[in-house]
Design a protein around this motif. Sequence first.
Motif, PDB file in Angstrom:
ATOM      1  N   PHE A  73       0.873  -1.171   0.000  1.00  0.00           N
ATOM      2  CA  PHE A  73       0.000   0.000   0.000  1.00  0.00           C
ATOM      3  C   PHE A  73       0.908   1.219   0.000  1.00  0.00           C
ATOM      4  O   PHE A  73       1.500   1.574   1.019  1.00  0.00           O
ATOM      5  CB  PHE A  73      -0.912  -0.017   1.223  1.00  0.00           C
ATOM      6  N   ALA A  74       1.063   1.817  -1.170  1.00  0.00           N
ATOM      7  CA  ALA A  74       1.961   2.955  -1.341  1.00  0.00           C
ATOM      8  C   ALA A  74       1.221   4.244  -1.034  1.00  0.00           C
ATOM      9  O   ALA A  74       0.060   4.409  -1.425  1.00  0.00           O
ATOM     10  CB  ALA A  74       2.485   2.979  -2.777  1.00  0.00           C
ATOM     11  N   SER A  75       1.875   5.165  -0.342  1.00  0.00           N
ATOM     12  CA  SER A  75       1.208   6.410   0.004  1.00  0.00           C
ATOM     13  C   SER A  75       2.104   7.608  -0.281  1.00  0.00           C
ATOM     14  O   SER A  75       3.325   7.520  -0.226  1.00  0.00           O
ATOM     15  CB  SER A  75       0.803   6.411   1.484  1.00  0.00           C
ATOM     16  N   SER A  76       1.449   8.731  -0.594  1.00  0.00           N
ATOM     17  CA  SER A  76       2.148   9.989  -0.837  1.00  0.00           C
ATOM     18  C   SER A  76       1.160  11.129  -0.701  1.00  0.00           C
ATOM     19  O   SER A  76      -0.051  10.923  -0.803  1.00  0.00           O
ATOM     20  CB  SER A  76       2.768   9.991  -2.237  1.00  0.00           C
ATOM     21  N   ARG A  77       1.687  12.335  -0.463  1.00  0.00           N
ATOM     22  CA  ARG A  77       0.815  13.508  -0.433  1.00  0.00           C
ATOM     23  C   ARG A  77       0.263  13.814  -1.816  1.00  0.00           C
ATOM     24  O   ARG A  77      -0.830  14.336  -1.958  1.00  0.00           O
ATOM     25  CB  ARG A  77       1.595  14.727   0.059  1.00  0.00           C
ATOM     26  N   THR A  78       1.067  13.516  -2.836  1.00  0.00           N
ATOM     27  CA  THR A  78       0.660  13.802  -4.217  1.00  0.00           C
ATOM     28  C   THR A  78       0.039  12.564  -4.853  1.00  0.00           C
ATOM     29  O   THR A  78       0.121  11.463  -4.308  1.00  0.00           O
ATOM     30  CB  THR A  78       1.877  14.253  -5.038  1.00  0.00           C
ATOM     31  N   GLY A  79      -0.560  12.749  -6.013  1.00  0.00           N
ATOM     32  CA  GLY A  79      -1.240  11.652  -6.686  1.00  0.00           C
ATOM     33  C   GLY A  79      -0.292  10.568  -7.155  1.00  0.00           C
ATOM     34  O   GLY A  79       0.924  10.750  -7.201  1.00  0.00           O
ATOM     35  N   ASP A  80      -0.845   9.433  -7.527  1.00  0.00           N
ATOM     36  CA  ASP A  80      -0.070   8.261  -7.917  1.00  0.00           C
ATOM     37  C   ASP A  80       0.749   8.538  -9.174  1.00  0.00           C
ATOM     38  O   ASP A  80       0.214   8.896 -10.219  1.00  0.00           O
ATOM     39  CB  ASP A  80      -1.037   7.091  -8.154  1.00  0.00           C
ATOM     40  N   LEU A  81       2.070   8.347  -9.074  1.00  0.00           N
ATOM     41  CA  LEU A  81       2.957   8.548 -10.214  1.00  0.00           C
ATOM     42  C   LEU A  81       3.482   7.226 -10.781  1.00  0.00           C
ATOM     43  O   LEU A  81       4.238   7.205 -11.739  1.00  0.00           O
ATOM     44  CB  LEU A  81       4.170   9.392  -9.795  1.00  0.00           C
ATOM     45  N   SER A  82       3.078   6.116 -10.173  1.00  0.00           N
ATOM     46  CA  SER A  82       3.785   4.868 -10.412  1.00  0.00           C
ATOM     47  C   SER A  82       3.394   4.194 -11.717  1.00  0.00           C
ATOM     48  O   SER A  82       2.416   4.529 -12.369  1.00  0.00           O
ATOM     49  CB  SER A  82       3.531   3.896  -9.268  1.00  0.00           C
ATOM     50  N   ALA A  83       4.203   3.191 -12.030  1.00  0.00           N
ATOM     51  CA  ALA A  83       3.909   2.311 -13.156  1.00  0.00           C
ATOM     52  C   ALA A  83       3.538   0.929 -12.644  1.00  0.00           C
ATOM     53  O   ALA A  83       3.642  -0.060 -13.357  1.00  0.00           O
ATOM     54  CB  ALA A  83       5.130   2.224 -14.068  1.00  0.00           C
ATOM     55  N   PHE A  84       3.088   0.846 -11.388  1.00  0.00           N
ATOM     56  CA  PHE A  84       2.830  -0.443 -10.755  1.00  0.00           C
ATOM     57  C   PHE A  84       1.357  -0.840 -10.746  1.00  0.00           C
ATOM     58  O   PHE A  84       0.984  -1.860 -10.166  1.00  0.00           O
ATOM     59  CB  PHE A  84       3.327  -0.435  -9.302  1.00  0.00           C
ATOM     60  N   LYS A 109      -1.284  -6.775  -9.175  1.00  0.00           N
ATOM     61  CA  LYS A 109      -2.469  -7.028  -8.339  1.00  0.00           C
ATOM     62  C   LYS A 109      -2.198  -6.782  -6.852  1.00  0.00           C
ATOM     63  O   LYS A 109      -3.130  -6.613  -6.064  1.00  0.00           O
ATOM     64  CB  LYS A 109      -2.963  -8.462  -8.531  1.00  0.00           C
ATOM     65  N   ASN A 110      -0.916  -6.742  -6.464  1.00  0.00           N
ATOM     66  CA  ASN A 110      -0.572  -6.529  -5.063  1.00  0.00           C
ATOM     67  C   ASN A 110      -0.310  -5.063  -4.726  1.00  0.00           C
ATOM     68  O   ASN A 110       0.112  -4.755  -3.619  1.00  0.00           O
ATOM     69  CB  ASN A 110       0.675  -7.350  -4.700  1.00  0.00           C
ATOM     70  N   TYR A 111      -0.572  -4.176  -5.682  1.00  0.00           N
ATOM     71  CA  TYR A 111      -0.274  -2.754  -5.491  1.00  0.00           C
ATOM     72  C   TYR A 111      -1.550  -1.949  -5.284  1.00  0.00           C
ATOM     73  O   TYR A 111      -2.515  -2.077  -6.042  1.00  0.00           O
ATOM     74  CB  TYR A 111       0.485  -2.215  -6.701  1.00  0.00           C
ATOM     75  N   ARG A 112      -1.538  -1.124  -4.243  1.00  0.00           N
ATOM     76  CA  ARG A 112      -2.608  -0.143  -4.033  1.00  0.00           C
ATOM     77  C   ARG A 112      -1.964   1.184  -3.666  1.00  0.00           C
ATOM     78  O   ARG A 112      -0.982   1.217  -2.932  1.00  0.00           O
ATOM     79  CB  ARG A 112      -3.543  -0.579  -2.876  1.00  0.00           C
ATOM     80  N   PHE A 113      -2.554   2.271  -4.163  1.00  0.00           N
ATOM     81  CA  PHE A 113      -2.037   3.600  -3.835  1.00  0.00           C
ATOM     82  C   PHE A 113      -3.062   4.347  -2.989  1.00  0.00           C
ATOM     83  O   PHE A 113      -4.269   4.314  -3.271  1.00  0.00           O
ATOM     84  CB  PHE A 113      -1.735   4.404  -5.099  1.00  0.00           C
ATOM     85  N   ILE A 114      -2.563   5.026  -1.953  1.00  0.00           N
ATOM     86  CA  ILE A 114      -3.420   5.837  -1.090  1.00  0.00           C
ATOM     87  C   ILE A 114      -2.811   7.223  -0.986  1.00  0.00           C
ATOM     88  O   ILE A 114      -1.665   7.377  -0.544  1.00  0.00           O
ATOM     89  CB  ILE A 114      -3.537   5.226   0.322  1.00  0.00           C
ATOM     90  N   GLN A 115      -3.547   8.232  -1.398  1.00  0.00           N
ATOM     91  CA  GLN A 115      -3.058   9.604  -1.252  1.00  0.00           C
ATOM     92  C   GLN A 115      -3.342  10.069   0.169  1.00  0.00           C
ATOM     93  O   GLN A 115      -4.495  10.169   0.584  1.00  0.00           O
ATOM     94  CB  GLN A 115      -3.738  10.528  -2.271  1.00  0.00           C
ATOM     95  N   VAL A 116      -2.265  10.313   0.924  1.00  0.00           N
ATOM     96  CA  VAL A 116      -2.434  10.662   2.328  1.00  0.00           C
ATOM     97  C   VAL A 116      -1.264  11.528   2.782  1.00  0.00           C
ATOM     98  O   VAL A 116      -0.123  11.316   2.383  1.00  0.00           O
ATOM     99  CB  VAL A 116      -2.541   9.391   3.212  1.00  0.00           C
ATOM    100  N   LYS A 173      19.167   5.880 -10.678  1.00  0.00           N
ATOM    101  CA  LYS A 173      18.318   6.402 -11.746  1.00  0.00           C
ATOM    102  C   LYS A 173      16.903   6.578 -11.201  1.00  0.00           C
ATOM    103  O   LYS A 173      16.252   5.602 -10.854  1.00  0.00           O
ATOM    104  CB  LYS A 173      18.308   5.425 -12.931  1.00  0.00           C
ATOM    105  N   PRO A 174      16.398   7.807 -11.086  1.00  0.00           N
ATOM    106  CA  PRO A 174      15.060   8.006 -10.522  1.00  0.00           C
ATOM    107  C   PRO A 174      13.988   7.308 -11.363  1.00  0.00           C
ATOM    108  O   PRO A 174      14.019   7.364 -12.594  1.00  0.00           O
ATOM    109  CB  PRO A 174      14.883   9.526 -10.557  1.00  0.00           C
ATOM    110  N   LEU A 175      13.055   6.630 -10.683  1.00  0.00           N
ATOM    111  CA  LEU A 175      11.934   6.032 -11.399  1.00  0.00           C
ATOM    112  C   LEU A 175      10.988   7.120 -11.890  1.00  0.00           C
ATOM    113  O   LEU A 175      10.372   7.003 -12.938  1.00  0.00           O
ATOM    114  CB  LEU A 175      11.192   5.045 -10.494  1.00  0.00           C
ATOM    115  N   TYR A 176      10.866   8.175 -11.099  1.00  0.00           N
ATOM    116  CA  TYR A 176      10.142   9.379 -11.482  1.00  0.00           C
ATOM    117  C   TYR A 176      10.522  10.455 -10.471  1.00  0.00           C
ATOM    118  O   TYR A 176      11.155  10.179  -9.480  1.00  0.00           O
ATOM    119  CB  TYR A 176       8.619   9.180 -11.504  1.00  0.00           C
ATOM    120  N   GLY A 177      10.164  11.697 -10.772  1.00  0.00           N
ATOM    121  CA  GLY A 177      10.493  12.771  -9.844  1.00  0.00           C
ATOM    122  C   GLY A 177      11.857  13.366 -10.109  1.00  0.00           C
ATOM    123  O   GLY A 177      12.420  13.206 -11.181  1.00  0.00           O
TER     124      GLY A 177
END
Length: 295
Positions: free
Chosen positions: A28-39, A43-50, A168-172
């Motif tokens: 369960f990935a979390s960040s203040r900003t919206g989901d930037l991922s490629a994940f 099926k095991n990935y969930r994003f929570i903006q928090v 190498k940054p994945l993003y950002g």
Amino acid sequence: MKVFVTGANGFVGSYVVARLLANGHEVFASSRTGDLSAFNANKNYRFIQVDFSDPFSLHDAFEFVQPDVVVHSGAMSKPDDCELKQPDAFDTNVFGTVQLLLNAEAYKSFFIYLSTDFIFDGEKGMYKEEDKPAPVSYYGKTKMDAEEAVMEYQHGWAIARTSFVYGKPLYGRSSFITMIAEKIKTRQPFNVVNDQLRTPTYVTDLANGIAAIVEGRKEGVFNIAGKDVLTPFEMAQRVAAYLGISDHLISPVTKDEFKELAQRPLKGGLDIRKAIAELQYQPVNFDEGLRETLG
């Protein structure tokens, strides 16, 4: 295993998420900003903006996830910004960590905190886990204060200290190595400090070390860093050599000439023998990490 990761859009956090997913965990990935991922296809990935410094937002997130493990990699991590905006740095790095600990306590989650060699004064260098912190910047003080809060947690904790993370940054935003490579390739003049020692850490190694802590539920403080001791200018020289560019405009300066707002420890760096022995941690050398970053 359900793992809640803060700072998932950040440089280190994104690699931690990738490693834990690759190892089969429910992340369960979390960040203040919206989901930037490629994940998202995983099926095991969930994003929570928090915002982890917001108690109400965080309570709802923990109630939803009920994590087995928390990996707290989110932070206000630019030392000069922390010096300039001390209330914000305290809210993010100290108050936010305490809020995470309070919520983790409700579910008896194992808690892993990402820290830094900037908690030390830089008088000695090559710090061991048991060395006494004495930060010389407000950033270092907030990380030390957060460490102290983590050490009072009752349901299993680990602190992973690291030093000068690159890759190498994945993003950002770019890491130091990718930024300096661009300046070398475009022949931009740039001053780089040559009197501060670090143990530069390849980001994949750091993520692997954190995953080893997660999977072994290894408690205590661990130094998860690189094996080479280099100044930032020496790193830049290695970048130029790798790129085959000798007519670059990168110049060495002292910390006094560079005039950064926040003081940095002169002799930083971390002794990694404990991680090698207890986590089977095996970092690449700097040149290999450089090839992986720029190749």
